[in-house]
Design an enzyme around this catalytic site. Structure first.
Site, PDB file in Angstrom:
ATOM      1  N   HIS A  64     -65.283 -47.297 -52.554  1.00 50.77           N
ATOM      2  CA  HIS A  64     -64.246 -47.109 -52.641  1.00 50.77           C
ATOM      3  C   HIS A  64     -63.627 -48.335 -53.155  1.00 50.77           C
ATOM      4  O   HIS A  64     -63.819 -49.504 -53.036  1.00 50.77           O
ATOM      5  CB  HIS A  64     -63.482 -46.777 -51.320  1.00 50.77           C
ATOM      6  CG  HIS A  64     -62.226 -46.270 -51.427  1.00 50.77           C
ATOM      7  ND1 HIS A  64     -61.755 -44.824 -50.998  1.00 50.77           N
ATOM      8  CD2 HIS A  64     -61.021 -46.855 -51.991  1.00 50.77           C
ATOM      9  CE1 HIS A  64     -60.352 -44.719 -51.213  1.00 50.77           C
ATOM     10  NE2 HIS A  64     -59.887 -45.728 -51.808  1.00 50.77           N
ATOM     11  N   HIS A 116     -61.755 -51.648 -54.359  1.00 49.67           N
ATOM     12  CA  HIS A 116     -60.977 -52.513 -53.413  1.00 49.67           C
ATOM     13  C   HIS A 116     -61.181 -53.985 -53.899  1.00 49.67           C
ATOM     14  O   HIS A 116     -62.297 -54.208 -54.753  1.00 49.67           O
ATOM     15  CB  HIS A 116     -61.675 -52.373 -52.087  1.00 49.67           C
ATOM     16  CG  HIS A 116     -62.916 -52.777 -51.982  1.00 49.67           C
ATOM     17  ND1 HIS A 116     -64.064 -52.166 -52.360  1.00 49.67           N
ATOM     18  CD2 HIS A 116     -63.458 -54.046 -51.599  1.00 49.67           C
ATOM     19  CE1 HIS A 116     -65.192 -52.663 -52.066  1.00 49.67           C
ATOM     20  NE2 HIS A 116     -65.066 -53.901 -51.362  1.00 49.67           N
ATOM     21  N   CYS A 139     -65.722 -42.724 -45.474  1.00 48.57           N
ATOM     22  CA  CYS A 139     -65.476 -43.822 -46.066  1.00 48.57           C
ATOM     23  C   CYS A 139     -64.255 -44.343 -45.275  1.00 48.57           C
ATOM     24  O   CYS A 139     -63.063 -43.680 -45.165  1.00 48.57           O
ATOM     25  CB  CYS A 139     -64.841 -43.668 -47.585  1.00 48.57           C
ATOM     26  SG  CYS A 139     -64.207 -45.044 -48.346  1.00 48.57           S
ATOM     27  N   GLN A 144     -60.602 -58.266 -52.642  1.00 46.61           N
ATOM     28  CA  GLN A 144     -60.813 -58.984 -51.450  1.00 46.61           C
ATOM     29  C   GLN A 144     -59.869 -60.202 -51.581  1.00 46.61           C
ATOM     30  O   GLN A 144     -59.412 -60.598 -52.642  1.00 46.61           O
ATOM     31  CB  GLN A 144     -62.066 -59.313 -51.105  1.00 46.61           C
ATOM     32  CG  GLN A 144     -62.935 -58.282 -50.640  1.00 46.61           C
ATOM     33  CD  GLN A 144     -64.458 -58.354 -50.375  1.00 46.61           C
ATOM     34  OE1 GLN A 144     -64.645 -59.344 -49.400  1.00 46.61           O
ATOM     35  NE2 GLN A 144     -65.302 -58.164 -51.048  1.00 46.61           N
TER      36      GLN A 144
END
Lengths: 341, 341
Positions: free
Chosen positions: A163, A165, A44, A167
């Site tokens: 994972h 996250h 990852c 943006q």
């Protein structure tokens, strides 16, 4: 009898299909048994120790233990190009602009498996602080007029990496959707001399039918003309047009508020896929009296089909009032779930 | 360098992400091996012999062999109620209307397994004729202002029943999306004295970069600012605001045109899920000089994520020009596929 409700902020009509109405708990996700994610994945790009796999780092926020809680990096598959000027071309009836802008990834912690709903409140505040610092920095770039911060959680919401996250995409144009909301809000201000969102918040708190929770600085509610089941909005109670105007004290409260709402969705509906997005006034309109930034959380429990695409009208099979009641009563963390169970 | 392109008809900006660009054939569906559907299912409410399972029939169109090709029935789970008056309520800031309207299903043939792409052209014309007859009948109801005809094919497109069918929803309001397109078209007419769609069709045929096919009465093209890969529009070449104005001769040609396009998608991309919808002027605006009805075909090859929801801007990873070339060259029927293979 079904009911058509008008979204005051966009003038869109929504069909609240009470005849086909579902009880909110019927939308609970029925997941096939899945292996839980590992807390670390060697391949990852966002896991600790693999920092060389994710390119340029713009920001890192550490916790009190000195370990990082949020890292902001460039998106390796950026939709817009960081370099260059947003030159406009007008050729016959074609209107184009060079695709200049920023596309960044906010990695939400070192743990590969810990989704936002399961983090401590103050860790979520660190993530929100990363949003705010990048927002401020990028808004100052004269090439940028609109910064969109968003999260995709789960495949139905468009996420392609496990994972946790979110943006940020910064564009050299104001999108039609944002301009439309600004325009409607300005019309309301012009007629009544008040922010249409402030007015709605007061009315919703007063009626108390669609409010999920109220904190010192925020109110969480199901919109009256909610387009899809469990679409939920978080509004600052203080008037603020731009996300850039949020204070550190408010961010701390927002960390708690957002985490609690996502916890209620996680434990109440069994970890549904969802998007959230910060809807802010464009940076050039920071300070206007008529717009009010907020966060939209959109669980992806149903599919958009031909009617929605063809008309822009949504059919919602869950009453917003029933969704609000369900979320008010839902447990928001593991301790409450265990106590209740 | 990516490129921002503006949709002239909605003023929406689209990011054509050439850096992440995919060749069109990369979007070919990779389906796990599925059992083909049976041509008859004993429990299907739309299969012949089960007519008692689908309620009220409004229309039946037979082929030359005397067997039915299209049946129109009431939707058993109607989103709107057929009875009553669309009474408007204004209460504080709430705007609601009784959910009065029609919701019908067009069953596209007796065969449970034969999707539109695999039907003879004249069978597709029979389906389109059913659309037109229901459109004309329902448009005359004074309670109705907008009729949306659409099809959901496959689960990603929101279909819940296997048997090929499309739907019609008639609403007592004009949706924001339709009003918006009408408004932009009217502004163009006001400035240039021409239909913005007629002008675009002439320019597209002249440039010939995004045209898929041209028939006697229709042109099929990829829009310049296409929001998603393979979004394709079918326009009548003659100016017509309302779908209700289409002639029987044009419907016969449209049966061929639509079937050919769907065949190209079916054989070229391996039966992708898709929606299509007829975008027509509201019935009260039939005859206006500035609007032009058309069909939008929207393959569901990608997912809408947080950026699209939060900004209204789409990121398209396939160049419309490349999609048009791919579709021009794609085989549209089994005979051509076998000859080519």
């Amino acid at each position: 009898m079904p009911e058509l409700r008008q979204n005051r902020f966009t003038k869109e009509w929504v069909i609240i299909a009470t005849e086909r109405a579902k009880r909110p708990e019927e939308l609970k996700v029925n997941r096939p048994e899945v292996k839980p994610l590992p807390s670390y994945s060697p391949t990852c790009p966002f896991c600790p120790g693999n920092e060389q796999l994710a390119p340029t780092e713009f920001l890192r926020i550490n916790g009190p233990d000195g370990k990082w809680r949020a890292r902001v990096v460039a998106n390796k598959f950026a939709a817009l190009s960081r370099e260059g000027e947003p030159t406009r071309k007008v050729e016959k009836s074609k209107r184009t602009i060079n695709g200049v802008g920023m596309h960044e990834v906010i990695i939400e912690g070192p743990n590969h498996a810990l989704t936002t709903a399961l983090l401590p409140d103050d860790h979520v505040t660190s993530i929100l602080t990363a949003y705010k610092l990048r927002y401020d920095e990028i808004s100052r770039d004269p090439r940028i007029t609109q910064v969109t911060i968003f999260k995709n959680h789960g495949t139905a919401a468009g996420a392609s990496l496990e994972h946790p996250h979110s943006q940020l995409i910064a564009a050299p144009v104001i999108s039609h959707q944002v301009r439309d909301r600004m325009f409607e809000a300005l019309r309301h201000y012009d007629e009544f001399g008040e922010c249409i969102f402030c007015q709605m918040i007061a009315e919703e708190i007063d009626e108390n039918a669609r409010v999920v929770m109220v904190t010192d600085h925020f109110v969480v509610l199901e919109p009256f003309a909610s387009p899809t089941p469990f679409t939920t909005h978080i509004y600052p109670r203080r008037h603020m047009a731009s996300f850039g105007d949020v204070s550190m004290e408010e961010l701390a409260d927002l960390g708690h508020t957002l985490r609690t709402l996502l916890g209620k969705l996680y434990f109440g509906l069994d970890d549904p896929d969802f998007n959230y997005t910060v809807r802010t006034a464009p940076s050039e309109n920071a300070g206007v009296k008529y717009y009010h930034w907020h966060i939209s959380v959109i669980p992806r429990l149903t599919r958009v089909a031909g009617f929605e695409l063809g008309s822009g009208m949504f059919i919602n099979t869950v009453l917003p009032e029933a969704a609000a009641e369900f979320l008010r009563n839902a447990n928001a963390d593991k301790a409450s779930v265990e106590k209740a169970g």
